[in-house]
Design an enzyme around this catalytic site. Structure first.
Site, short mmCIF file in Angstrom:
data_model
loop_
_atom_site.label_atom_id
_atom_site.label_comp_id
_atom_site.label_asym_id
_atom_site.label_seq_id
_atom_site.Cartn_x
_atom_site.Cartn_y
_atom_site.Cartn_z
N GLY A 48 58.90 83.91 -33.64
CA GLY A 48 57.87 83.37 -34.53
C GLY A 48 58.25 83.81 -35.92
O GLY A 48 59.42 83.76 -36.28
N GLU A 49 57.30 84.30 -36.66
CA GLU A 49 57.59 84.83 -37.99
C GLU A 49 57.07 86.27 -38.03
O GLU A 49 55.87 86.49 -37.90
CB GLU A 49 56.92 83.95 -39.05
N CYS A 79 63.93 87.58 -30.84
CA CYS A 79 63.96 87.11 -32.22
C CYS A 79 62.93 87.86 -33.07
O CYS A 79 63.09 89.06 -33.27
CB CYS A 79 63.79 85.59 -32.24
N HIS A 177 66.65 82.69 -28.41
CA HIS A 177 65.43 82.22 -27.74
C HIS A 177 65.74 81.74 -26.32
O HIS A 177 65.95 80.53 -26.12
CB HIS A 177 64.83 81.03 -28.52
N GLU A 179 63.85 81.15 -23.89
CA GLU A 179 62.83 80.23 -23.36
C GLU A 179 63.11 78.79 -23.72
O GLU A 179 62.50 77.88 -23.17
CB GLU A 179 61.43 80.66 -23.82
N1 GLN Z 1 63.22 84.65 -39.18
C1 GLN Z 1 62.12 85.16 -38.43
C2 GLN Z 1 61.70 86.53 -38.95
O1 GLN Z 1 62.40 87.11 -39.72
C3 GLN Z 1 62.43 85.23 -36.96
C4 GLN Z 1 62.71 83.85 -36.43
C5 GLN Z 1 62.41 83.63 -34.99
O2 GLN Z 1 61.70 84.39 -34.34
N2 GLN Z 1 62.93 82.55 -34.47
O3 GLN Z 1 60.69 87.02 -38.61
#
Ligand code: GLN
Length: 195
Positions: A48-49, A79, A177, A179
């Site tokens: 996610g972010e 990630c 990822h 999934e």
């Molecule tokens: N770029 C995102 C971050 O720095 C991570 C991206 C992702 O989870 N696909 O949080």
């Protein structure tokens, strides 16, 4: 007993993870509140972010409960989830749970390669039997890179020069990822680790 696997359901693609582990036979739960951590054996922290996830973890008071959970349960961070569980985050520095001794660089592949699909190599040197080396598909989305692995962290998969999956004791991480690929090997490996 059937393994109970939760996914942190604050943001990101938690549903896709839960579908895979459900297909593999686990009981699943979307974890939206800290007390739900008491009902699971293992937790996936999805991509996610990470900056958004940090704000939501503040809002829902998830920090201490997640650290406590890691003392008794298994955790898989992918990630942004890896960024959250890392000991140290750079580019830029930000808060993290410190559950596994790695340094992670955010958005490490730059703008040219925001997202791409590739194939990497899994090899678990400590495993015996079959599953111990194979090629696995990898989807990278604004992915981080693991720039340092602590001495108790075991690399599990590489992509080119990079370690892209690793574990220490009961915490596993991946920069990609799993999934989003049809291959379920990575989730099965996590479930085997929990059992
Ligand atoms: N770029 C995102 C971050 O720095 C991570 C991206 C992702 O989870 N696909 O949080």
């Amino acid at each position: 007993m059937t393994t109970r696997v939760g996914a942190l359901a604050l943001q990101g693609d938690f549903d896709a993870h839960l579908k895979v582990v459900s297909d593999l036979g686990a009981h699943t739960r979307a974890v939206r509140k800290p007390e739900q951590l008491d009902e699971i054996d293992a937790l996936i922290i999805p991509g996610g972010e990470s900056t958004t996830l940090i704000k939501l973890m503040d809002a829902y008071d998830f920090w201490e409960p997640l650290r406590e959970f890691a003392g008794r349960g298994h955790v898989f961070g992918t990630c942004a989830g890896l960024i959250l569980v890392a000991e140290e985050v750079i580019n830029p520095a930000q808060r993290s749970l410190g559950l596994i001794d790695v340094t992670v660089e955010r958005n490490s592949y730059g703008r040219q390669r925001e997202s791409f699909e590739s194939v990497g190599d899994f090899a678990d040197e400590q495993a015996t039997g079959e599953a111990e080396s194979r090629r696995i598909p990898m989807v990278f989305i604004r992915a981080p890179r693991i720039q340092r692995l602590g001495s108790d962290v075991r690399p599990l998969a590489t992509h080119g020069q990079d370690t892209v999956m690793a574990r220490s004791d009961h915490v596993m991480v991946a920069t990609f990822h799993p999934e989003l690929s049809k291959d379920r090997f990575v989730h099965q490996y996590f479930l085997d680790m929990v059992d």
